[in-house]
Design a protein around this motif. Structure first.
Motif, PDB file in Angstrom:
ATOM      1  N   ALA A  56       0.828  -1.206   0.000  1.00 14.85           N
ATOM      2  CA  ALA A  56       0.000   0.000   0.000  1.00 14.85           C
ATOM      3  C   ALA A  56       0.859   1.252   0.000  1.00 14.85           C
ATOM      4  O   ALA A  56       0.526   2.240   0.654  1.00 14.85           O
ATOM      5  CB  ALA A  56      -0.944  -0.004   1.204  1.00 14.85           C
ATOM      6  N   SER A  57       1.997   1.189  -0.697  1.00 11.38           N
ATOM      7  CA  SER A  57       2.912   2.320  -0.766  1.00 11.38           C
ATOM      8  C   SER A  57       3.319   2.740   0.646  1.00 11.38           C
ATOM      9  O   SER A  57       3.757   1.910   1.432  1.00 11.38           O
ATOM     10  CB  SER A  57       2.281   3.480  -1.544  1.00 11.38           C
ATOM     11  OG  SER A  57       3.184   4.541  -1.736  1.00 11.38           O
ATOM     12  N   PHE A  58       3.140   4.014   1.003  1.00  7.10           N
ATOM     13  CA  PHE A  58       3.516   4.471   2.335  1.00  7.10           C
ATOM     14  C   PHE A  58       2.357   4.356   3.322  1.00  7.10           C
ATOM     15  O   PHE A  58       2.428   4.886   4.435  1.00  7.10           O
ATOM     16  CB  PHE A  58       4.024   5.911   2.281  1.00  7.10           C
ATOM     17  CG  PHE A  58       3.024   6.910   1.732  1.00  7.10           C
ATOM     18  CD1 PHE A  58       2.321   7.750   2.574  1.00  7.10           C
ATOM     19  CD2 PHE A  58       2.787   6.996   0.367  1.00  7.10           C
ATOM     20  CE1 PHE A  58       1.409   8.671   2.066  1.00  7.10           C
ATOM     21  CE2 PHE A  58       1.889   7.916  -0.150  1.00  7.10           C
ATOM     22  CZ  PHE A  58       1.186   8.751   0.703  1.00  7.10           C
ATOM     23  N   GLY A  59       1.283   3.627   2.924  1.00  3.78           N
ATOM     24  CA  GLY A  59       0.095   3.515   3.762  1.00  3.78           C
ATOM     25  C   GLY A  59      -0.140   2.128   4.322  1.00  3.78           C
ATOM     26  O   GLY A  59       0.770   1.296   4.387  1.00  3.78           O
ATOM     27  N   ARG A 107       1.131  17.109   3.484  1.00  6.80           N
ATOM     28  CA  ARG A 107       1.877  16.140   4.277  1.00  6.80           C
ATOM     29  C   ARG A 107       2.269  16.744   5.615  1.00  6.80           C
ATOM     30  O   ARG A 107       2.602  17.920   5.716  1.00  6.80           O
ATOM     31  CB  ARG A 107       3.146  15.691   3.542  1.00  6.80           C
ATOM     32  CG  ARG A 107       2.893  15.153   2.139  1.00  6.80           C
ATOM     33  CD  ARG A 107       1.875  14.038   2.135  1.00  6.80           C
ATOM     34  NE  ARG A 107       1.709  13.494   0.794  1.00  6.80           N
ATOM     35  CZ  ARG A 107       0.735  12.682   0.443  1.00  6.80           C
ATOM     36  NH1 ARG A 107      -0.179  12.335   1.313  1.00  6.80           N
ATOM     37  NH2 ARG A 107       0.654  12.226  -0.795  1.00  6.80           N
ATOM     38  N   GLU A 108       2.241  15.918   6.634  1.00  3.85           N
ATOM     39  CA  GLU A 108       2.627  16.379   7.958  1.00  3.85           C
ATOM     40  C   GLU A 108       4.113  16.693   8.007  1.00  3.85           C
ATOM     41  O   GLU A 108       4.910  16.154   7.234  1.00  3.85           O
ATOM     42  CB  GLU A 108       2.300  15.309   9.005  1.00  3.85           C
ATOM     43  CG  GLU A 108       3.097  14.041   8.801  1.00  3.85           C
ATOM     44  CD  GLU A 108       2.613  12.907   9.672  1.00  3.85           C
ATOM     45  OE1 GLU A 108       3.046  12.863  10.838  1.00  3.85           O
ATOM     46  OE2 GLU A 108       1.823  12.093   9.198  1.00  3.85           O
ATOM     47  N   ALA A 109       4.491  17.568   8.917  1.00  2.00           N
ATOM     48  CA  ALA A 109       5.908  17.884   9.096  1.00  2.00           C
ATOM     49  C   ALA A 109       6.618  16.701   9.738  1.00  2.00           C
ATOM     50  O   ALA A 109       6.071  16.021  10.597  1.00  2.00           O
ATOM     51  CB  ALA A 109       6.055  19.121   9.978  1.00  2.00           C
ATOM     52  N   GLN A 142       7.516   9.268   1.025  1.00  2.00           N
ATOM     53  CA  GLN A 142       6.932  10.421   1.714  1.00  2.00           C
ATOM     54  C   GLN A 142       7.630  10.767   3.014  1.00  2.00           C
ATOM     55  O   GLN A 142       8.174  11.835   3.174  1.00  2.00           O
ATOM     56  CB  GLN A 142       5.420  10.215   1.972  1.00  2.00           C
ATOM     57  CG  GLN A 142       4.595  10.013   0.724  1.00  2.00           C
ATOM     58  CD  GLN A 142       4.567  11.228  -0.181  1.00  2.00           C
ATOM     59  OE1 GLN A 142       4.751  12.350   0.272  1.00  2.00           O
ATOM     60  NE2 GLN A 142       4.374  11.004  -1.458  1.00  2.00           N
ATOM     61  N   PHE A 143       7.622   9.873   3.999  1.00  2.00           N
ATOM     62  CA  PHE A 143       8.102  10.224   5.334  1.00  2.00           C
ATOM     63  C   PHE A 143       9.396   9.524   5.733  1.00  2.00           C
ATOM     64  O   PHE A 143       9.931   9.776   6.803  1.00  2.00           O
ATOM     65  CB  PHE A 143       7.026   9.909   6.374  1.00  2.00           C
ATOM     66  CG  PHE A 143       5.680  10.482   6.033  1.00  2.00           C
ATOM     67  CD1 PHE A 143       5.491  11.851   5.944  1.00  2.00           C
ATOM     68  CD2 PHE A 143       4.607   9.648   5.774  1.00  2.00           C
ATOM     69  CE1 PHE A 143       4.263  12.383   5.614  1.00  2.00           C
ATOM     70  CE2 PHE A 143       3.371  10.171   5.447  1.00  2.00           C
ATOM     71  CZ  PHE A 143       3.189  11.538   5.357  1.00  2.00           C
ATOM     72  N   GLY A 144       9.872   8.609   4.911  1.00  2.00           N
ATOM     73  CA  GLY A 144      11.104   7.904   5.244  1.00  2.00           C
ATOM     74  C   GLY A 144      10.965   6.851   6.309  1.00  2.00           C
ATOM     75  O   GLY A 144      11.964   6.345   6.833  1.00  2.00           O
ATOM     76  N   HIS A 145       9.736   6.493   6.671  1.00  2.00           N
ATOM     77  CA  HIS A 145       9.547   5.417   7.647  1.00  2.00           C
ATOM     78  C   HIS A 145       9.956   4.078   7.020  1.00  2.00           C
ATOM     79  O   HIS A 145       9.873   3.922   5.806  1.00  2.00           O
ATOM     80  CB  HIS A 145       8.071   5.356   8.056  1.00  2.00           C
ATOM     81  CG  HIS A 145       7.575   6.588   8.736  1.00  2.00           C
ATOM     82  ND1 HIS A 145       6.275   7.030   8.606  1.00  2.00           N
ATOM     83  CD2 HIS A 145       8.199   7.499   9.534  1.00  2.00           C
ATOM     84  CE1 HIS A 145       6.118   8.139   9.304  1.00  2.00           C
ATOM     85  NE2 HIS A 145       7.285   8.448   9.870  1.00  2.00           N
ATOM     86  N   PRO A 146      10.403   3.115   7.857  1.00  2.00           N
ATOM     87  CA  PRO A 146      10.470   3.130   9.310  1.00  2.00           C
ATOM     88  C   PRO A 146      11.689   3.908   9.812  1.00  2.00           C
ATOM     89  O   PRO A 146      12.751   3.874   9.192  1.00  2.00           O
ATOM     90  CB  PRO A 146      10.594   1.650   9.674  1.00  2.00           C
ATOM     91  CG  PRO A 146      11.338   1.057   8.514  1.00  2.00           C
ATOM     92  CD  PRO A 146      10.826   1.798   7.301  1.00  2.00           C
TER      93      PRO A 146
END
Length: 356
Positions: A13-16, A185-187, A296-300
């Motif tokens: 799910a991509s970044f989701g 997108r969130e900071a 998007q956010f670089g997680h994990p």
């Protein structure tokens, strides 16, 4: 080999997030779908749902579809799913929290409002939060950890959001919906790691900010138990709520902490702001799940996974994408030193399946 009691499909799910939990009950499988991922990955969810065997009425049954909260990476494909006639889907219940005053449901153009409109005003009749008589799904001071029994032997406990967190979102609903529509997108907090090459112990001990995003705080998080197996699905839940609710639930059952589950889907794609040392003192798992392709956010975040590994118990960490960033954790020397294992998809774009 014995048939599994439960299985969890962690879909690409991509970044989701998009997860399908199945309890293999004697009558027929009970299926819980958590989120749809963003709209751009809907085809992957569609392909997987087409593999489900239709029931006696010729319909593919999703007993409960949970839309955890109004972030694009969780809700983006929901409208496509609910309008996809090609799948012949039947929903037993749909769990989604939205401000819904008496009378007609809210109408609007953003995804959360479109889903609310679909549930309340579409020509297709769909159930909405029927398990709790149409009320919000939350655990609060006056309704601590409500338990739902969808089928004999299955226990589903809501461990997020708190009523306070949910109302905080509703107070800013229009603003958050506008952000959703604009795909704002969130900071992301910049990483501040110790100097030099940090050890996992140094990473785990790093001080990081706690997630305060309103939509994340409103996440529906669930503990599902069946035949002595348990799965904690944390969506993007805030760690303070998860800690409080799991402690309260342990007290009510007279259990000692840490609470041991078989599978823990880590909150917010294993963000350092959600996977805290305190949370991992309260919840311990044999298997930890990371749902993200790092976009998007670089997680994990390294700090989050270091905390998981250093919490002990020789865990297995499951990634639904075999990316360069995710594969960096598959280092034999580090695994031998800290006693953990990594698991990745057998084929690109296939996600992973855990069987219990």
């Amino acid at each position: 080999m014995a048939s599994p009691v439960m299985s969890l499909d962690v879909l690409p799910a991509s970044f989701g997030d998009s997860l399908l939990l199945t309890c293999h009950t004697p009558s027929r499988p009970w299926r819980l779908l958590i989120d749809s991922g963003p709209d751009e990955t809907y085809k992957a969810l569609q392909r997987h749902l087409r593999t489900l065997t239709p029931g006696a009425q010729g319909k593919r049954v999703i007993d409960t579809f949970v839309v955890s909260h109004i972030d694009h990476d969780h809700i983006g494909g929901a409208a496509q799913l609910l309008n996809d006639a090609s799948l012949d889907l039947e929903f037993g219940d749909i769990w989604f929290n939205a401000p819904a005053p008496a009378g007609p449901r809210i109408r609007g153009v953003a995804e959360g409002q479109r889903l609310a409109e679909l549930l309340g005003a579409s020509s297709r009749v769909l159930p909405w939060n029927t398990a709790i008589n149409g009320q919000w799904l939350c655990s609060s001071a006056d309704q601590r950890c409500p338990r739902i029994t969808p089928r004999r032997g299955i226990k589903v406990t809501v461990v997020s959001p708190s009523l306070k967190k949910l109302k905080a979102l509703f107070a800013q609903w229009d603003k958050e919906i506008a952000k959703l529509r604009a795909k704002t997108r969130e900071a992301v907090e910049p990483t501040r790691l110790p100097r030099g090459m940090p050890s996992l112990d140094d990473l785990a001990a790093s001080k990081t900010a706690i997630d305060k995003a309103l939509p994340n705080g409103s996440s529906i998080a669930l503990l599902v138990e069946y035949k002595k197996k348990s799965v904690l699905l944390a969506a993007d839940g805030h760690p303070d709520v998860l800690v409080e609710e799991m402690r309260s639930l342990a007290d009510s059952r007279q259990m000692k902490l840490p609470w041991n589950v078989d599978v823990f889907k880590l909150p917010h794609h294993s963000s350092r702001a959600n996977v805290t040392t305190e949370l991992l003192k309260v919840v311990r798992a044999r298997h930890y799940v990371v749902s993200t392709n790092n976009a998007q956010f670089g997680h994990p975040d390294a700090e989050a996974l270091a905390r998981v590994i250093c919490a002990g118990g020789q865990p297995t960490i499951w990634f639904n994408y075999a990316t360069k960033q995710n594969l960096s954790w598959n280092d034999p020397a580090r695994q031998a030193q800290y006693g953990y294992i990594c698991r990745y998809p057998a084929a690109p774009g296939g996600g992973v399946r855990l069987e219990l």
